[in-house]
Design an enzyme around this catalytic site. Structure first.
Site, PDB file in Angstrom:
ATOM      1  CG  ASN A   1     -24.293  11.106 -30.337  1.00  0.00           C
ATOM      2  OD1 ASN A   1     -24.548  12.107 -29.678  1.00  0.00           O
ATOM      3  ND2 ASN A   1     -25.046  10.719 -31.355  1.00  0.00           N
TER       4      ASN A   1
ATOM      5  CG  HIS B   1     -20.000   9.433 -36.287  1.00  0.00           C
ATOM      6  ND1 HIS B   1     -19.552   8.328 -35.606  1.00  0.00           N
ATOM      7  CD2 HIS B   1     -21.280   9.638 -35.879  1.00  0.00           C
ATOM      8  CE1 HIS B   1     -20.528   7.871 -34.835  1.00  0.00           C
ATOM      9  NE2 HIS B   1     -21.579   8.656 -34.970  1.00  0.00           N
TER      10      HIS B   1
HETATM   11  P1  5GP Z   1     -24.243   7.645 -33.756  1.00  0.00           P
HETATM   12  O1  5GP Z   1     -25.548   7.020 -33.337  1.00  0.00           O
HETATM   13  O2  5GP Z   1     -23.112   6.663 -33.621  1.00  0.00           O
HETATM   14  O3  5GP Z   1     -23.946   8.973 -33.155  1.00  0.00           O
HETATM   15  O4  5GP Z   1     -24.406   7.969 -35.309  1.00  0.00           O
HETATM   16  C1  5GP Z   1     -24.349   7.003 -36.297  1.00  0.00           C
HETATM   17  C2  5GP Z   1     -25.128   7.531 -37.463  1.00  0.00           C
HETATM   18  O5  5GP Z   1     -24.817   6.759 -38.601  1.00  0.00           O
HETATM   19  C3  5GP Z   1     -26.651   7.443 -37.278  1.00  0.00           C
HETATM   20  O6  5GP Z   1     -27.220   8.734 -37.369  1.00  0.00           O
HETATM   21  C4  5GP Z   1     -27.096   6.526 -38.421  1.00  0.00           C
HETATM   22  O7  5GP Z   1     -28.323   6.917 -39.000  1.00  0.00           O
HETATM   23  C5  5GP Z   1     -25.949   6.643 -39.404  1.00  0.00           C
HETATM   24  N1  5GP Z   1     -25.763   5.463 -40.225  1.00  0.00           N
HETATM   25  C6  5GP Z   1     -25.782   4.162 -39.802  1.00  0.00           C
HETATM   26  N2  5GP Z   1     -25.541   3.347 -40.845  1.00  0.00           N
HETATM   27  C7  5GP Z   1     -25.386   4.135 -41.944  1.00  0.00           C
HETATM   28  C8  5GP Z   1     -25.101   3.850 -43.321  1.00  0.00           C
HETATM   29  O8  5GP Z   1     -24.973   2.708 -43.757  1.00  0.00           O
HETATM   30  N3  5GP Z   1     -25.012   4.931 -44.154  1.00  0.00           N
HETATM   31  C9  5GP Z   1     -25.165   6.213 -43.712  1.00  0.00           C
HETATM   32  N4  5GP Z   1     -25.063   7.198 -44.609  1.00  0.00           N
HETATM   33  N5  5GP Z   1     -25.409   6.509 -42.414  1.00  0.00           N
HETATM   34  C10 5GP Z   1     -25.519   5.488 -41.542  1.00  0.00           C
END
Ligand code: 5GP
Ligand code: ZN
Length: 112
Positions: A85, A98
């Site tokens: 994303n 990521h």
């Molecule tokens: P984005 O929304 O930026 O594409 O993805 C971020 C991801 O990080 C989300 O799916 C969310 O659940 C995950 N995430 C957020 N905080 C943490 C954390 O403290 N530990 C882990 N393992 N995942 C996290």
């Protein structure tokens, strides 16, 4: 630097690690959106897909190779989805590059 994933990489915040080498870390997402949902991140702080350039792009190829290897080890032979994303409209909530890997169910297309 106040970056959640840099803190996870540094071990300051715990995570369920799946794979690690000198360039990347893979760990399970805290809020899984599929039966299998893990993230693969470069150890270098790259803020988003929009910050990938000629200098730092080699790690992206390495991440895809790591994902293919992990998919074999986890026996994801029915398939999986890799998602990066980018920015507000792309749904990015953490400002460190990521790659989500989602598997274990039929994933809708197009995404919502
Ligand atoms: P984005 O929304 O930026 O594409 O993805 C971020 C991801 O990080 C989300 O799916 C969310 O659940 C995950 N995430 C957020 N905080 C943490 C954390 O403290 N530990 C882990 N393992 N995942 C996290
Ligand atoms: Zn970071």
């Amino acid at each position: 630097m106040d970056c959640l994933f840099c803190k996870i990489i540094a071990g300051e915040i715990p995570s369920k690690k799946l794979y690690e080498d000198e360039k990347v870390l893979a760990f399970y997402d805290i809020d899984p959106q599929a039966p299998v949902h893990f993230l693969v991140v470069p150890k270098e702080h790259i803020p988003s897909p929009a910050a990938i350039d000629g200098e730092n792009c080699a790690v992206v190829a390495h991440i895809y190779a790591v994902i293919a290897q992990l998919a074999k080890e986890l026996k994801l032979e029915k398939g999986y989805r890799v998602v990066a994303n980018c920015g507000e409209d792309g749904g990015q909530t953490v400002g460190h590059l990521h790659f989500h890997v989602l598997a274990g169910r039929l994933l809708a297309w197009p995404p919502g």
